[in-house]
Scaffold this active site. Sequence first.
Site, PDB file in Angstrom:
ATOM      1  CG  HIS A 247      37.710 -87.173  61.964  1.00 50.84           C
ATOM      2  ND1 HIS A 247      36.666 -86.279  62.064  1.00 50.84           N
ATOM      3  CD2 HIS A 247      37.306 -88.423  62.278  1.00 50.84           C
ATOM      4  CE1 HIS A 247      35.581 -86.938  62.405  1.00 50.84           C
ATOM      5  NE2 HIS A 247      35.905 -88.170  62.717  1.00 50.84           N
TER       6      HIS A 247
ATOM      7  CB  CYS B  25      33.912 -87.877  59.888  1.00 45.75           C
ATOM      8  SG  CYS B  25      32.891 -88.593  61.188  1.00 45.75           S
TER       9      CYS B  25
ATOM     10  CD  GLU C 218      28.392 -89.306  60.075  1.00 46.88           C
ATOM     11  OE1 GLU C 218      29.637 -89.131  60.172  1.00 46.88           O
ATOM     12  OE2 GLU C 218      27.698 -90.033  60.296  1.00 46.88           O
TER      13      GLU C 218
HETATM   14  N1  ACO Z   1      39.793 -90.166  84.332  1.00 46.52           N
HETATM   15  C1  ACO Z   1      40.532 -90.185  83.255  1.00 46.52           C
HETATM   16  N2  ACO Z   1      40.544 -90.907  82.344  1.00 46.52           N
HETATM   17  C2  ACO Z   1      39.626 -92.009  82.276  1.00 46.52           C
HETATM   18  C3  ACO Z   1      38.552 -91.852  83.429  1.00 46.52           C
HETATM   19  C4  ACO Z   1      38.604 -90.917  84.452  1.00 46.52           C
HETATM   20  N3  ACO Z   1      38.223 -91.131  85.476  1.00 46.52           N
HETATM   21  N4  ACO Z   1      37.721 -92.914  83.223  1.00 46.52           N
HETATM   22  C5  ACO Z   1      38.235 -93.631  82.054  1.00 46.52           C
HETATM   23  N5  ACO Z   1      39.381 -92.772  81.571  1.00 46.52           N
HETATM   24  C6  ACO Z   1      39.654 -93.065  80.434  1.00 46.52           C
HETATM   25  C7  ACO Z   1      39.868 -94.348  79.963  1.00 46.52           C
HETATM   26  O1  ACO Z   1      41.036 -95.154  80.270  1.00 46.52           O
HETATM   27  C8  ACO Z   1      40.051 -94.278  78.438  1.00 46.52           C
HETATM   28  O2  ACO Z   1      41.348 -93.683  77.735  1.00 46.52           O
HETATM   29  P1  ACO Z   1      42.000 -94.598  77.113  1.00 46.52           P
HETATM   30  O3  ACO Z   1      41.664 -94.980  75.627  1.00 46.52           O
HETATM   31  O4  ACO Z   1      43.615 -94.012  76.935  1.00 46.52           O
HETATM   32  O5  ACO Z   1      42.418 -95.857  78.023  1.00 46.52           O
HETATM   33  C9  ACO Z   1      39.155 -93.140  78.246  1.00 46.52           C
HETATM   34  O6  ACO Z   1      38.722 -92.573  79.161  1.00 46.52           O
HETATM   35  C10 ACO Z   1      37.691 -93.584  77.477  1.00 46.52           C
HETATM   36  O7  ACO Z   1      37.407 -94.541  78.310  1.00 46.52           O
HETATM   37  P2  ACO Z   1      36.431 -95.816  77.612  1.00 46.52           P
HETATM   38  O8  ACO Z   1      36.038 -96.549  78.936  1.00 46.52           O
HETATM   39  O9  ACO Z   1      37.270 -96.531  76.926  1.00 46.52           O
HETATM   40  O10 ACO Z   1      35.608 -95.093  77.237  1.00 46.52           O
HETATM   41  P3  ACO Z   1      34.048 -96.021  76.557  1.00 46.52           P
HETATM   42  O11 ACO Z   1      34.377 -97.425  76.044  1.00 46.52           O
HETATM   43  O12 ACO Z   1      33.107 -95.767  77.599  1.00 46.52           O
HETATM   44  O13 ACO Z   1      33.716 -94.993  75.269  1.00 46.52           O
HETATM   45  C11 ACO Z   1      34.331 -94.519  73.103  1.00 46.52           C
HETATM   46  C12 ACO Z   1      34.835 -94.292  74.516  1.00 46.52           C
HETATM   47  C13 ACO Z   1      34.572 -95.753  72.692  1.00 46.52           C
HETATM   48  C14 ACO Z   1      35.092 -93.348  72.348  1.00 46.52           C
HETATM   49  C15 ACO Z   1      32.743 -93.918  72.871  1.00 46.52           C
HETATM   50  O14 ACO Z   1      32.723 -92.655  73.237  1.00 46.52           O
HETATM   51  C16 ACO Z   1      32.397 -94.257  71.649  1.00 46.52           C
HETATM   52  O15 ACO Z   1      31.963 -95.016  70.850  1.00 46.52           O
HETATM   53  N6  ACO Z   1      32.243 -92.870  70.798  1.00 46.52           N
HETATM   54  C17 ACO Z   1      31.815 -92.852  69.145  1.00 46.52           C
HETATM   55  C18 ACO Z   1      32.788 -93.588  68.213  1.00 46.52           C
HETATM   56  C19 ACO Z   1      33.786 -92.883  68.052  1.00 46.52           C
HETATM   57  O16 ACO Z   1      33.968 -91.775  68.203  1.00 46.52           O
HETATM   58  N7  ACO Z   1      35.011 -93.466  67.305  1.00 46.52           N
HETATM   59  C20 ACO Z   1      36.043 -92.754  66.718  1.00 46.52           C
HETATM   60  C21 ACO Z   1      36.594 -93.008  65.271  1.00 46.52           C
HETATM   61  S1  ACO Z   1      34.809 -92.990  64.489  1.00 46.52           S
HETATM   62  C22 ACO Z   1      34.229 -91.412  64.244  1.00 46.52           C
HETATM   63  O17 ACO Z   1      34.760 -90.336  64.004  1.00 46.52           O
HETATM   64  C23 ACO Z   1      32.693 -91.403  64.661  1.00 46.52           C
END
Ligand code: ACO
Length: 448
Positions: free
Chosen positions: A246, A116, A82
């Site tokens: 994945h 992906c 991709e």
């Molecule tokens: N210690 C431990 N855990 C923590 C801490 C900490 N200090 N701070 C946050 N966390 C946890 C959160 O609770 C959350 O876990 P949970 O989901 O079990 O609650 C996790 O860390 C992530 O924190 P969020 O605040 O939800 O993270 P954020 O919104 O900032 O970003 C996300 C996460 C959405 C995955 C981002 O990285 C992203 O957009 N990535 C790309 C999209 C993606 O990969 N999507 C997946 C499917 S599509 C694909 O394959 C591309």
Amino acid sequence: AKNVGILAIEIYFPPTCIQQEVLEAHDGASKGKYTIGLGQDCMAFCSEVEDVISMSLTAVSSLLEKYGVDPKQIGRLEVGSETVIDKSKSIKTFLMQIFEETGNTDIEGVDSTNACYGGTAALFNCVNWVESSSWDGRYGLVVCTDSAVYAEGPARPTGGAAAIAMLIGPDAPIAFESKLRASHMSHAYDFYKPNLASEYPVVDGKLSQTCYLMALDSCYKRFCAKYEKFEGKQFSVSDASYFVFHSPYNKLVQKSFARLLFNDYLRDASSMNDSAKEKFAPYATLTGDESYQSRDLEKAAQQVSKPFYDAKVQPGTLIPKQVGNMYTASLYAAFASVLHNKCSSLAGQRVVMFSYGSGLSATMFSFKLGEGQHPFSLSNIAAIMKIDEKLKARREVPPEKFIEIMKLMEHRYGGKDFVTSKDCSFLSPGTYYLTEVDSMYRRFYAKK
Ligand code: ACO
């Protein structure tokens, strides 16, 4: 052709990487957010001398050489990616350089793209070809190659990069159980790349997580239904030794597997013990939507699944945790991790695979493993991939350097008229690298 599947695998990931703990501190994220919250250890990325074409050239040439496969024996070459470098010219045509040298230009196949999922589409194309009446007896070759990079912000630590090459043919040690494929495809704007001037996606993080889990549920239900139809008995997680997902980041894999157990509970699978049933009972009447939002259900499911996770999922998490999201290569790098960790005890086992590509396309399918025959044996595949060695040989860079490289790559994306740095000392022998993009946007590569 019988037992069509994967005969050989080679994986390549860039030696340049950044520790998630270091990136986390640098980004000012709370301690543990990337390592425990996302579940990631380290992230690989392409420096200016590497891209999806160089990585795939490396993976393909290394596979042919190490397994002793004559390039003339390849009759189909399919690429899943991709990462767009050219809107018309396929990555596959770059790979033809390896085959043209031997006079073999009779090779079907081009690139498949849908986030992906492209690698899985490419793999199915090759398997279908070997099983079809147009098969000419030669091997298929599948290449998944991606560089996952995100703009600064919460998604950046979920990047990664790798290429994986897989040789396809009959009598494979990794054979498809073709009747058990189950798909879910629909229209969603969870992650997409509408800005053709940028390599970065537009991503709705929360929506992408829900889309992934909904697609997983839907595929698993259909997979179980097909299994019951063909095998005449119920399917539950106890019917496969390993579940490979994945892996955009490890936390989502933990949640995904937990979700399968919740599905088993809802279908009243006989494998559920009483304590698990008790834990799930409060959530039995949630609607689908509610169940994706419920943190309590998530916790209960993770508790129930923990011991099964350690046995059935954890062996497939090594490379995804160490390298990051490799987009099309992610699922197959996770599978390679299982081979690496468990190669001596895999014969006779079933492995369930879940492929997800945003937008969205998803398929669950399964492999039946057998020891195979040298050089196409499970133990030889594990030996040739040299995963520990490759992970150890990496060069960790500090965050400032990582950001500087990301900026340079942003600038270079879609660019022309530049030569790359002459410093390739960190690449291992046999690695292809980008030397120049000329005034006509033509790309040139050399082999170290
Ligand atoms: N210690 C431990 N855990 C923590 C801490 C900490 N200090 N701070 C946050 N966390 C946890 C959160 O609770 C959350 O876990 P949970 O989901 O079990 O609650 C996790 O860390 C992530 O924190 P969020 O605040 O939800 O993270 P954020 O919104 O900032 O970003 C996300 C996460 C959405 C995955 C981002 O990285 C992203 O957009 N990535 C790309 C999209 C993606 O990969 N999507 C997946 C499917 S599509 C694909 O394959 C591309």
